[in-house]
Motif scaffolding. Sequence first.
Motif, short mmCIF file in Angstrom:
data_model
loop_
_atom_site.label_atom_id
_atom_site.label_comp_id
_atom_site.label_asym_id
_atom_site.label_seq_id
_atom_site.Cartn_x
_atom_site.Cartn_y
_atom_site.Cartn_z
N LEU A 176 -16.26 0.54 -1.74
CA LEU A 176 -15.06 1.24 -2.19
C LEU A 176 -15.14 1.46 -3.70
CD1 LEU A 176 -12.24 -0.71 -0.28
CD2 LEU A 176 -13.13 1.56 0.25
N GLU A 215 -10.67 4.50 -5.24
CA GLU A 215 -10.23 4.27 -3.86
C GLU A 215 -9.40 3.00 -3.75
OE1 GLU A 215 -13.43 6.02 -0.75
OE2 GLU A 215 -14.22 4.50 -2.14
N VAL A 216 -9.83 1.95 -4.44
CA VAL A 216 -9.08 0.69 -4.42
C VAL A 216 -7.68 0.92 -4.97
CG1 VAL A 216 -8.94 -1.63 -5.39
CG2 VAL A 216 -11.13 -0.76 -4.56
N CYS A 245 -5.72 -5.85 -6.01
CA CYS A 245 -6.86 -5.03 -6.44
C CYS A 245 -7.98 -5.91 -6.99
CB CYS A 245 -6.42 -4.02 -7.50
SG CYS A 245 -5.43 -2.65 -6.86
N ARG A 301 -5.52 2.94 -2.52
CA ARG A 301 -5.22 2.18 -1.32
C ARG A 301 -4.13 1.14 -1.56
NH1 ARG A 301 -10.27 0.94 2.68
NH2 ARG A 301 -11.13 3.04 2.76
N ARG A 308 -16.29 -5.12 -11.91
CA ARG A 308 -17.29 -4.83 -10.89
C ARG A 308 -18.70 -5.13 -11.42
NH1 ARG A 308 -16.27 -1.05 -6.68
NH2 ARG A 308 -15.20 -2.28 -5.10
N THR A 354 0.81 -1.22 0.00
CA THR A 354 0.00 0.00 0.00
C THR A 354 0.85 1.27 0.00
OG1 THR A 354 -0.14 -0.08 2.41
CG2 THR A 354 -1.90 -1.16 1.18
N VAL A 388 -9.88 -7.38 -4.13
CA VAL A 388 -10.74 -6.40 -3.46
C VAL A 388 -11.98 -6.11 -4.31
CG1 VAL A 388 -10.90 -4.01 -2.67
CG2 VAL A 388 -8.85 -5.35 -2.18
N LEU A 389 -11.79 -5.96 -5.61
CA LEU A 389 -12.90 -5.61 -6.50
C LEU A 389 -13.93 -6.72 -6.63
CD1 LEU A 389 -10.90 -3.78 -9.31
CD2 LEU A 389 -12.52 -2.72 -7.73
#
Length: 314
Positions: free
Chosen positions: A279, A283-284, A267, A287, A312, A224, A270-271
């Motif tokens: 988020l 933002e992802v 990433c 971060r 997404r 990060t 997270v997505l």
Amino acid sequence: MDLVFTTEGLEPSKRYAAWQGAICDVYVNVDVNAEKRSDYQGFIREARFGPVTMTDVLLSEQRITRRERHIAKLDKDCYYVEFVQQGQVNVLQAGQTLHSNPAVGAIFSAAEAYDLECIGRVRSLYLEIPRKEFASRFNEHKIPVAATIATARGLGRIAAEFCSTLASEGAALEEAARTRLGGELLDVLALALDMGDNYELSEDDTAQKARLRSVKDWIEEHLTDPDLSPEKIARSNGVSVRHLHYLFRLNDVSVSEWVLDRRLQRCYDVLTRPELRSLSVTEVAYRLGFHSSSHFSTVFRRKFGHSPSDLRKR
């Protein structure tokens, strides 16, 4: 991949007990012993590709044990193939110790007693393979019991990267395609084992691989950091920049390429997690250390074939 269980969102003091109850006593029928239990972290995600069940697993440092009382509860006879993405796992079975790490995978029997020593935090892809179906790809005397697979080169690397690609792209495929690809993955794994693609490292190579794993673990903890550079990585790990580049050449990749790839993989994770949908894509990106959302979208599309926003929407 479908989320089976995660400790995220639980109070740190309750995570270890929740992991034991949901995973060890039900999902895989094993015992675990973790010395650091106050803030245990772990998750399991699962996907099926025909005869192959693939799991993406994050584990805190621990020892995993399967004995006869666990085996008696199994309703299937299968192998496990492990491709470590981060950390190190020692597989103890049938009097052998298999050392698996990002450069060496392992295959062992799920229906025989074993121990797994997870050293540090471990991220791995596991394949659950029906024994009978996999054995049909070998001559009788060549059926594997417990063996390593070199994943830094040759057929082993092809198998490991095939597995990683299925993990990241499989959700978008239709069932028929997933089934076919599962069979092809078994073919590649069998070929890697049949061709003798496992190997022993020299003492010097072992030391360099261990050093590289240590550096990679440090990078994982600092992904990060937007100012993460080869110079900063080298300085923080007590090596010269030149030696740092030498270490990463062992994996045929530059340190900058590896950092970018890990950020993109993180990433992607997270997505695709519903609980983090609040988020935004930007933002992802920020971060995970990217300086520009447009640059992030460009390199993401180049690696995965579609934009972060398209992922997404899927």
